[in-house]
Design an enzyme around this catalytic site. Structure first.
Site, PDB file in Angstrom:
ATOM      1  N   LYS A 201      21.934  -9.795  -2.051  1.00  0.00           N
ATOM      2  CA  LYS A 201      22.232  -9.871  -0.617  1.00  0.00           C
ATOM      3  C   LYS A 201      23.493 -10.697  -0.363  1.00  0.00           C
ATOM      4  CE  LYS A 201      22.164 -10.381   3.722  1.00  0.00           C
ATOM      5  NZ  LYS A 201      22.091  -9.472   4.814  1.00  0.00           N
ATOM      6  N   GLY A 250      42.006  -7.243  11.437  1.00  0.00           N
ATOM      7  CA  GLY A 250      41.514  -7.727  12.727  1.00  0.00           C
ATOM      8  C   GLY A 250      41.844  -9.185  12.944  1.00  0.00           C
ATOM      9  N   CYS A 257      26.308 -13.534  10.295  1.00  0.00           N
ATOM     10  CA  CYS A 257      25.997 -13.411   8.860  1.00  0.00           C
ATOM     11  C   CYS A 257      27.128 -13.834   7.935  1.00  0.00           C
ATOM     12  CB  CYS A 257      25.598 -11.969   8.556  1.00  0.00           C
ATOM     13  SG  CYS A 257      24.263 -11.391   9.583  1.00  0.00           S
TER      14      CYS A 257
END
Ligand code: UGA
Length: 423
Positions: A201, A250, A257
């Site tokens: 993860k 960006g 997260c």
């Protein structure tokens, strides 16, 4: 086979998990500690902006497959599985704070039937599966790690059509039972040990954050050498080993997260004796990106005592979440330099930040501004009337941190235009 699943925590992960499992046919009971939240969920009102979620919550309530209850201890006594979906915020030293997770485990322990499987879906440091086992203090309860890979805004689709399902356990039978919950979902299901599932993860989020910092760094190189980042990334993305996704430059990456997980994996590695210098660089490049956008604004306008318009306050389009939003980070820096920021976002209606005024119309945000910053990639911003915006601004300057607007159309109307990685 239908199972009974209790979900502890009704944030975007818990609520999506619960609602989607009910959609897959399981009987789900979701618990939270906030009474008002449970009351509104019982009425089918959901507190977050998440595409498709309200529909499946209502469907679940109507079919009786999805119920809500106050307090985890009231949800778990008949459950075959208990999903822990509580927050793991960033602690003072960058590591994940596991207080909520441990408290939830302790709270439910005495209520669990022997053989109930406790599944950890919260993002937790390596070793936390064992930590939950210890907090439960029951040898008859297997604990399994089943990390989530849900993006805000598309969480329902990500749950029902995932790229993969990762299950980590030392108990293969328990892992097999968790895998069976996903019957009907077409995706590779992999079973591994808990440490590998937990690491997977963090590694996935860290890699994605790295891809984004790399993209923003390449954009800076493009600006320096006079290349166009859009074409550079298109040319790179055709290489199937690289791919086109997650290559949009960006204002920097944010959200609930990436910033938390990027810092946590640095701290996990450090505790284990590895200096993850690459990841420290990834975080540093992101900080620089906020500052690069601020410098672009300063290069076209004197912002001290002036108003700067900001279109987009959420950390990305499709959500009303402003946690660790690059927009707010940039606004904060502009305000520190003496500007007043007037912001508009289709999904964010109020915010508490000194120096930032939130208005409910994009045109109103631009009135009297010396520069306009496009900070979130909401599609609506593409279709704004540029003449109307220009007429109401004090000066025609646009800093487009998402390369969203039509730079030709702006320049034809006398605006200065600066994107990211292209002139
Ligand atoms: C992220 C991951 O994408 C999910 O896989 C993961 O499950 C989730 O974190 C989590 O750990 O729970 P999310 O935080 O919803 O999901 O946001 P993303 O869509 O990944 O965007 C993160 C940031 O990167 C945003 O600030 C976004 O604007 C930025 N971004 C994303 C770019 O600047 N360019 C891109 O091309 C993509």
């Amino acid at each position: 086979m239908t199972s009974t699943i209790a979900v502890v925590g009704t944030g975007y992960v818990g609520l999506t998990t619960g609602a989607c499992f009910s959609k897959l046919g399981h009987d789900v009971i979701c618990a939270d500690i906030v009474p008002e939240k449970i009351d509104s969920l019982k009425r089918g009102e959901i507190p977050i902006h998440e595409a498709g979620l309200e529909e499946i919550v209502r469907e679940g309530i109507d079919s009786g497959k999805l119920t809500f209850v106050l307090g985890a201890e009231n949800a778990v006594s008949n459950a075959d599985f208990v999903y822990l979906c509580v927050p793991t915020p960033q602690g003072a030293d960058g590591s994940a704070d596991l207080t909520y997770l441990q408290a939830a485990a302790r709270q439910i322990s005495a209520k669990l039937q022997p053989g109930t499987i406790v599944v950890n879906k919260s993002t937790v440091p390596v070793g936390s599966t064992h930590l939950v086992e210890r907090a439960l203090g029951r040898s008859d309860i297997p604990v399994v790690s089943n990390p989530e890979f849900l993006r805000e805004g598309t969480a329902v689709d990500d749950f029902l059509n995932p790229d993969r399902v990762v299950i980590g356990s030392d108990d293969q039978a328990a892992a097999g039972r968790v895998a069976a919950l996903y019957l009907g979902v077409r995706a590779p299901i992999m079973v591994t040990d808990p440490a590998s599932a937990e690491t997977c993860k963090y590694a996935a989020n860290a890699f994605l954050a790295t891809k984004l910092s790399f993209t923003n760094a390449i954009a800076a190189v493009c600006e320096a050498v006079g290349a166009d980042v859009n074409d550079v990334l298109l040319g790179m993305g055709y290489d199937h080993r690289i791919g086109h996704e997650f290559l949009r430059p960006g204002p920097g990456w944010g959200g609930s997260c990436f910033p938390k997980d990027a810092k946590a994996i640095i701290s996990i590695a450090e505790d284990a004796g590895y200096d993850f210098s690459l990841m420290r660089g990834v975080v540093a490049v992101n900080e620089e990106q906020f500052e690069r956008i601020v410098r672009k604004v300063e290069s076209v306008a004197d912002i001290d005592g002036a108003t700067v318009a900001m279109l987009g306050l959420a950390f990305k389009a499709g959500t009303d979440d402003v946690r660790e939003s690059p927009s707010l980070e940039i606004a904060r820096r502009l305000i520190a330099k003496g500007a007043t920021v007037c912001g508009y976002d289709p999904a964010v209606k109020s915010l508490n930040m000194e120096g930032l005024e939130v208005v409910d119309d994009a045109y109103a945000a631009c009135e009297g501004a010396v520069a306009l910053v496009v900070a979130t990639e909401w599609d609506d911003f593409k279709w704004l009337d540029l003449d109307k915006i220009g007429d109401s601004m004090a000066a025609r300057n646009v800093v487009d941190a998402r390369n969203l607007l039509d730079r030709g159309a702006l320049r034809r109307r006398g605006f200065t235009y600066q994107g990211v990685g292209r002139s």
